[in-house]
Motif scaffolding. Structure first.
Motif, PDB file in Angstrom:
ATOM      1  N   THR A  28      -4.505   6.844  -1.133  1.00  0.00           N
ATOM      2  CA  THR A  28      -3.861   5.624  -0.759  1.00  0.00           C
ATOM      3  C   THR A  28      -4.125   4.667  -2.034  1.00  0.00           C
ATOM      4  N   THR A  49      -3.223   0.615  -3.492  1.00  0.00           N
ATOM      5  CA  THR A  49      -2.676  -0.796  -3.249  1.00  0.00           C
ATOM      6  C   THR A  49      -2.270  -1.171  -5.000  1.00  0.00           C
ATOM      7  N   MET A 101       0.902  -1.100  -0.142  1.00  0.00           N
ATOM      8  CA  MET A 101      -0.103   0.092   0.133  1.00  0.00           C
ATOM      9  C   MET A 101       0.985   1.020   0.005  1.00  0.00           C
TER      10      MET A 101
END
Length: 159
Positions: free
Chosen positions: A15, A17, A1
């Motif tokens: 954010t 991933t 992440m």
């Protein structure tokens, strides 16, 4: 992440991933004061880019490539500007400076062996005459062998 943070307070942190071998992209607006973006990730991964656009400003493309088999990090720096750029690379572990002048359109490749830091690196690129420009590259190169925690954890000023 990974978390991306802009120095522009109007931009919320993002954010992400990312799967191994995959890519993603994002865009942020460049304000009158320039750009200021930092990306934080696992294993000490850190990238920061700061600068501005306009006459007399540095325009460098900095790429970091990790090589676990050789336990080194390689920086490839290209001057995309219309004038030469006198750059300095500060190694945050050894505190050594490496200076280089890149003509407009030129590029250089610099390798940094990481045996002495157990695969950890912390490199800050600045340009003479453009105090607002800085690119910071830090993290850990995985070799497949057992490694140690960051040997300078908590002691580096620019982290």
């Amino acid at each position: 992440m990974f978390q991306a943070r802009s120095g522009n307070l109007a931009d919320a942190p993002r954010t992400y991933t990312v799967e191994p071998g995959k890519q993603l992209s994002g865009s942020w607006s460049v304000g009158a004061s320039g750009y200021d973006l930092a990306v934080h990730g696992p294993n000490g991964f850190f990238r920061s880019v700061k600068g501005a656009i306009g006459a007399g400003r540095a325009v460098l493309d900095v790429r970091a490539t990790a090589d676990g088999s050789r336990n080194e990090i390689t920086l490839t720096i290209a001057n995309r500007g219309s004038r030469s750029a006198h750059l300095t690379i500060l190694d945050g572990y050894s505190r050594d400076n490496e200076d280089n002048t890149l003509a407009a359109g030129a590029s250089t490749t610099r390798r940094f062996p990481l045996e002495d830091t157990s695969g950890w690196y912390d490199l800050l690129i600045t340009v003479a005459g453009d105090a607002g420009f800085a690119q910071h590259q830090a993290g850990h190169v995985e070799t497949g062998k057992p490694s140690t925690s960051d040997p300078a954890l908590g002691s580096l000023v620019n982290r």
